[in-house]
Design an enzyme around this catalytic site. Structure first.
Site, PDB file in Angstrom:
ATOM      1  N   ARG A  80      18.263  -1.402 -10.517  1.00 12.98           N
ATOM      2  CA  ARG A  80      17.124  -2.276 -10.249  1.00 12.98           C
ATOM      3  C   ARG A  80      17.630  -3.617  -9.720  1.00 12.98           C
ATOM      4  O   ARG A  80      16.988  -4.259  -8.904  1.00 12.98           O
ATOM      5  CB  ARG A  80      16.314  -2.485 -11.521  1.00 12.98           C
ATOM      6  CG  ARG A  80      15.533  -1.250 -11.927  1.00 12.98           C
ATOM      7  CD  ARG A  80      14.610  -1.570 -13.099  1.00 12.98           C
ATOM      8  NE  ARG A  80      13.852  -0.388 -13.514  1.00 12.98           N
ATOM      9  CZ  ARG A  80      14.286   0.445 -14.437  1.00 12.98           C
ATOM     10  NH1 ARG A  80      15.436   0.265 -15.044  1.00 12.98           N
ATOM     11  NH2 ARG A  80      13.553   1.486 -14.762  1.00 12.98           N
TER      12      ARG A  80
ATOM     13  N   ASN B  28      14.007  -7.721  -2.450  1.00 12.50           N
ATOM     14  CA  ASN B  28      12.635  -7.896  -2.931  1.00 12.50           C
ATOM     15  C   ASN B  28      12.290  -9.357  -3.194  1.00 12.50           C
ATOM     16  O   ASN B  28      11.124  -9.746  -3.066  1.00 12.50           O
ATOM     17  CB  ASN B  28      12.399  -7.022  -4.160  1.00 12.50           C
ATOM     18  CG  ASN B  28      12.188  -5.568  -3.751  1.00 12.50           C
ATOM     19  OD1 ASN B  28      12.085  -5.273  -2.558  1.00 12.50           O
ATOM     20  ND2 ASN B  28      12.126  -4.672  -4.704  1.00 12.50           N
TER      21      ASN B  28
ATOM     22  N   ALA C 130       0.835  -1.205   0.000  1.00 12.36           N
ATOM     23  CA  ALA C 130       0.000   0.000   0.000  1.00 12.36           C
ATOM     24  C   ALA C 130       0.869   1.254   0.000  1.00 12.36           C
ATOM     25  O   ALA C 130       0.536   2.265   0.605  1.00 12.36           O
ATOM     26  CB  ALA C 130      -0.929  -0.015   1.214  1.00 12.36           C
ATOM     27  N   GLY C 131       2.001   1.148  -0.664  1.00 16.32           N
ATOM     28  CA  GLY C 131       2.896   2.303  -0.768  1.00 16.32           C
ATOM     29  C   GLY C 131       2.462   3.218  -1.897  1.00 16.32           C
ATOM     30  O   GLY C 131       1.269   3.308  -2.210  1.00 16.32           O
ATOM     31  N   ASN C 132       3.441   3.871  -2.497  1.00 14.63           N
ATOM     32  CA  ASN C 132       3.113   4.859  -3.533  1.00 14.63           C
ATOM     33  C   ASN C 132       2.421   4.245  -4.744  1.00 14.63           C
ATOM     34  O   ASN C 132       1.389   4.739  -5.199  1.00 14.63           O
ATOM     35  CB  ASN C 132       4.389   5.573  -3.989  1.00 14.63           C
ATOM     36  CG  ASN C 132       4.789   6.677  -3.026  1.00 14.63           C
ATOM     37  OD1 ASN C 132       3.936   7.227  -2.318  1.00 14.63           O
ATOM     38  ND2 ASN C 132       6.066   7.003  -2.984  1.00 14.63           N
ATOM     39  N   VAL C 133       2.994   3.168  -5.271  1.00 14.34           N
ATOM     40  CA  VAL C 133       2.388   2.561  -6.468  1.00 14.34           C
ATOM     41  C   VAL C 133       1.068   1.890  -6.097  1.00 14.34           C
ATOM     42  O   VAL C 133       0.052   2.063  -6.785  1.00 14.34           O
ATOM     43  CB  VAL C 133       3.331   1.521  -7.128  1.00 14.34           C
ATOM     44  CG1 VAL C 133       2.652   0.900  -8.349  1.00 14.34           C
ATOM     45  CG2 VAL C 133       4.662   2.154  -7.533  1.00 14.34           C
TER      46      VAL C 133
ATOM     47  N   VAL D 166       4.506  -5.798 -10.239  1.00 13.25           N
ATOM     48  CA  VAL D 166       5.064  -4.460 -10.471  1.00 13.25           C
ATOM     49  C   VAL D 166       6.442  -4.334  -9.804  1.00 13.25           C
ATOM     50  O   VAL D 166       7.325  -3.621 -10.272  1.00 13.25           O
ATOM     51  CB  VAL D 166       4.119  -3.351  -9.931  1.00 13.25           C
ATOM     52  CG1 VAL D 166       4.724  -1.962 -10.112  1.00 13.25           C
ATOM     53  CG2 VAL D 166       2.767  -3.412 -10.624  1.00 13.25           C
ATOM     54  N   THR D 167       6.636  -5.075  -8.723  1.00 16.90           N
ATOM     55  CA  THR D 167       7.873  -4.948  -7.932  1.00 16.90           C
ATOM     56  C   THR D 167       9.121  -5.223  -8.780  1.00 16.90           C
ATOM     57  O   THR D 167       9.137  -6.160  -9.583  1.00 16.90           O
ATOM     58  CB  THR D 167       7.811  -5.942  -6.738  1.00 16.90           C
ATOM     59  OG1 THR D 167       6.641  -5.657  -5.987  1.00 16.90           O
ATOM     60  CG2 THR D 167       9.045  -5.820  -5.860  1.00 16.90           C
TER      61      THR D 167
ATOM     62  N   HIS E 213      12.830  -4.647 -18.323  1.00 18.66           N
ATOM     63  CA  HIS E 213      12.613  -3.320 -17.746  1.00 18.66           C
ATOM     64  C   HIS E 213      13.923  -2.910 -17.095  1.00 18.66           C
ATOM     65  O   HIS E 213      14.170  -3.166 -15.943  1.00 18.66           O
ATOM     66  CB  HIS E 213      11.493  -3.387 -16.703  1.00 18.66           C
ATOM     67  CG  HIS E 213      11.160  -2.060 -16.106  1.00 18.66           C
ATOM     68  ND1 HIS E 213      10.895  -0.947 -16.860  1.00 18.66           N
ATOM     69  CD2 HIS E 213      11.033  -1.660 -14.815  1.00 18.66           C
ATOM     70  CE1 HIS E 213      10.626   0.067 -16.057  1.00 18.66           C
ATOM     71  NE2 HIS E 213      10.704  -0.338 -14.812  1.00 18.66           N
TER      72      HIS E 213
HETATM   73  P1  NAI Z   1       6.793   2.056  -1.519  1.00 13.13           P
HETATM   74  O1  NAI Z   1       7.940   1.924  -0.604  1.00 13.13           O
HETATM   75  O2  NAI Z   1       6.050   3.339  -1.564  1.00 13.13           O
HETATM   76  O3  NAI Z   1       5.739   0.896  -1.195  1.00 13.13           O
HETATM   77  C1  NAI Z   1       6.082  -0.431  -0.993  1.00 13.13           C
HETATM   78  C2  NAI Z   1       5.193  -0.987   0.099  1.00 13.13           C
HETATM   79  O4  NAI Z   1       5.420  -2.388   0.210  1.00 13.13           O
HETATM   80  C3  NAI Z   1       5.461  -0.383   1.483  1.00 13.13           C
HETATM   81  O5  NAI Z   1       4.286   0.223   1.995  1.00 13.13           O
HETATM   82  C4  NAI Z   1       5.896  -1.572   2.325  1.00 13.13           C
HETATM   83  O6  NAI Z   1       5.472  -1.514   3.676  1.00 13.13           O
HETATM   84  C5  NAI Z   1       5.219  -2.711   1.558  1.00 13.13           C
HETATM   85  N1  NAI Z   1       5.763  -4.022   1.866  1.00 13.13           N
HETATM   86  C6  NAI Z   1       7.054  -4.378   2.071  1.00 13.13           C
HETATM   87  N2  NAI Z   1       7.126  -5.689   2.333  1.00 13.13           N
HETATM   88  C7  NAI Z   1       5.863  -6.188   2.294  1.00 13.13           C
HETATM   89  C8  NAI Z   1       5.306  -7.474   2.483  1.00 13.13           C
HETATM   90  N3  NAI Z   1       6.057  -8.521   2.767  1.00 13.13           N
HETATM   91  N4  NAI Z   1       3.964  -7.597   2.373  1.00 13.13           N
HETATM   92  C9  NAI Z   1       3.190  -6.538   2.084  1.00 13.13           C
HETATM   93  N5  NAI Z   1       3.669  -5.286   1.890  1.00 13.13           N
HETATM   94  C10 NAI Z   1       4.988  -5.123   2.001  1.00 13.13           C
HETATM   95  O7  NAI Z   1       7.309   1.659  -2.989  1.00 13.13           O
HETATM   96  P2  NAI Z   1       6.599   1.975  -4.389  1.00 13.13           P
HETATM   97  O8  NAI Z   1       7.087   3.261  -4.898  1.00 13.13           O
HETATM   98  O9  NAI Z   1       5.150   1.755  -4.241  1.00 13.13           O
HETATM   99  O10 NAI Z   1       7.244   0.825  -5.297  1.00 13.13           O
HETATM  100  C11 NAI Z   1       6.917  -0.527  -5.074  1.00 13.13           C
HETATM  101  C12 NAI Z   1       7.740  -1.442  -5.981  1.00 13.13           C
HETATM  102  O11 NAI Z   1       7.378  -1.232  -7.346  1.00 13.13           O
HETATM  103  C13 NAI Z   1       9.254  -1.217  -5.917  1.00 13.13           C
HETATM  104  O12 NAI Z   1       9.909  -2.460  -6.003  1.00 13.13           O
HETATM  105  C14 NAI Z   1       9.531  -0.411  -7.192  1.00 13.13           C
HETATM  106  O13 NAI Z   1      10.857  -0.542  -7.645  1.00 13.13           O
HETATM  107  C15 NAI Z   1       8.552  -1.055  -8.144  1.00 13.13           C
HETATM  108  N6  NAI Z   1       8.216  -0.267  -9.317  1.00 13.13           N
HETATM  109  C16 NAI Z   1       8.200  -0.920 -10.525  1.00 13.13           C
HETATM  110  C17 NAI Z   1       7.848  -0.265 -11.691  1.00 13.13           C
HETATM  111  C18 NAI Z   1       7.787  -1.017 -12.962  1.00 13.13           C
HETATM  112  O14 NAI Z   1       7.797  -0.412 -14.014  1.00 13.13           O
HETATM  113  N7  NAI Z   1       7.672  -2.322 -12.959  1.00 13.13           N
HETATM  114  C19 NAI Z   1       7.560   1.161 -11.670  1.00 13.13           C
HETATM  115  C20 NAI Z   1       7.546   1.747 -10.346  1.00 13.13           C
HETATM  116  C21 NAI Z   1       7.882   1.046  -9.217  1.00 13.13           C
HETATM  117  C1  2OP Z   2      10.523   3.025 -13.022  1.00 14.38           C
HETATM  118  O1  2OP Z   2      10.800   2.706 -14.187  1.00 14.38           O
HETATM  119  C2  2OP Z   2      11.289   2.497 -10.761  1.00 14.38           C
HETATM  120  O2  2OP Z   2      11.178   0.827 -12.408  1.00 14.38           O
HETATM  121  C3  2OP Z   2      10.632   2.006 -11.948  1.00 14.38           C
HETATM  122  O3  2OP Z   2      10.120   4.154 -12.720  1.00 14.38           O
END
Ligand code: NAI
Ligand code: 2OP
EC number: 1.1.1.37
Length: 312
Positions: free
Chosen positions: A87, A94, A9-12, A117-118, A174
């Site tokens: 990454r 992760n 429930a973070g930013n994404v 997404v992670t 990616h």
């Molecule tokens: P964030 O830090 O805002 O949110 C991540 C959330 O995951 C946190 O609230 C954290 O408490 C929670 N979390 C951690 N471990 C957990 C678990 N075991 N069970 C449940 N929740 C857990 O990060 P954000 O910005 O939301 O990014 C999330 C992921 O998405 C990152 O790995 C980021 O690199 C990735 N990402 C991938 C993109 C893509 O194009 N595929 C684009 C943007 C982000």
């Molecule tokens: C992005 O492309 C962090 O993978 C993520 O913005």
């Protein structure tokens, strides 16, 4: 309404919940190890419903078992990239988180579609595919829609046209080896090469490759989330509403593009059965080489995951 679980429930995750609710794509369960964050954001989003005009139910939970009964799960749990971090640096941390999430999905939501997404995206999607044992049609990763959207944004800005008329295709992993395909990128069907000179196009391609890092550098405390969340929700919508959009997604390859046993960004048709078809494009020698390089990087990462050999 379908049930959508958003893990993380973070930013994404919170942004994905918002976009999904606004589209009334389903009822949403936000799940995070930080239970209060999941519950607080869910309640806040629910209370925005009367103003924004959506009737989706939004609940929060601190328990991964709340994925039970989900039709589709968007996984965003994990650590985001910090400045200077690649990454791949994220891999170890992760992978541990995603292992637990994938096991919970396997045990409690055996019929769900999973959109990963992670990061590192192609590897976390592969890991989830292997741990859940779900068919490849039901496990896919979000990256190509985002990378293509960034490419489309920059192309539209350059030419001064609506983003709606710009179509672009970005293949590969990616990461730094993603493969933006100029030949398949058009403005209302007209190749972008008709509008932009080669040297400038090369700069735009590079900015696309660096698109994630550009945002990280500006934010300092995290990575992009609005465009990533919007991209994941577009994929979810195509599956849940059987729209059959043809989108670039990280899909499991089993011989397509001459590649096997990895996830990589390719054009795929998304409908009620999930990844219903992978479209194989004819690539030039140069494009093939770029895709092979990208695949090689992903394969190295898969080796680092140190999984038992694939049983299927
Ligand atoms: P964030 O830090 O805002 O949110 C991540 C959330 O995951 C946190 O609230 C954290 O408490 C929670 N979390 C951690 N471990 C957990 C678990 N075991 N069970 C449940 N929740 C857990 O990060 P954000 O910005 O939301 O990014 C999330 C992921 O998405 C990152 O790995 C980021 O690199 C990735 N990402 C991938 C993109 C893509 O194009 N595929 C684009 C943007 C982000
Ligand atoms: C992005 O492309 C962090 O993978 C993520 O913005």
């Amino acid at each position: 309404m379908p049930k959508i679980a958003v893990v993380g429930a973070g930013n994404v995750g919170a942004s994905a919940a918002l976009y999904a609710a606004e589209a009334e794509l389903g009822d949403v369960t936000l799940i995070d190890i930080l239970e209060g964050v999941a519950k607080g954001k869910a309640l806040d989003l629910l209370e925005a419903g009367p103003v924004r005009g959506y009737d989706s139910m939004i609940e929060g939970s601190g328990d991964l078992r709340a994925v039970a009964g989900s039709d589709l799960i968007i996984v965003t749990a994990g650590l985001p990239r910090k400045p200077g971090m690649s990454r791949t640096d994220l891999l170890k941390a992760n992978a541990d988180i995603i292992r637990g999430v994938a096991e919970a999905i396997r045990d409690h939501a055996p019929k769900a579609f999973v959109i990963m997404v992670t990061n590192p995206l192609d590897l976390m999607t592969y890991l989830t595919y292997r741990i859940t044992g779900f068919p490849r049609e039901r496990v896919l990763g979000m990256a190509g829609v985002l990378d293509s959207s960034r490419f489309r944004t920059f192309l539209a800005q350059e030419v001064g046209v609506s983003v709606e008329d710009v179509h672009a295709m970005v293949l590969g992993g990616h990461g730094d080896t993603m493969v933006p395909l100029l030949r398949y990128s058009t403005i209302s069907g007209i190749p972008v090469e008709n509008f932009i000179k080669p040297a400038r196009l090369a700069e735009i391609v590079q900015r696309t490759r660096d698109g994630g890092a550009e945002i990280v550098k500006l934010l300092q405390t995290g990575s992009a989330f609005y465009a990533p969340a919007a991209s994941a929700v577009q994929m979810a919508e195509s599956i849940l509403r059987d729209k059959k959009r043809l989108l670039p997604v990280a899909a499991y390859l089993n011989g397509e593009y001459g590649l096997k046993d990895l996830y990589l960004g390719v054009p795929a048709l998304l409908g009620a059965k999930g990844v219903e078809k992978i479209v194989e494009l004819t690539l030039t020698a140069e494009e093939k080489a770029a895709l092979a390089k990208s695949a090689e990087e992903v394969k190295k990462g898969i080796a680092d995951l140190a999984l038992e050999p694939a049983a299927r």
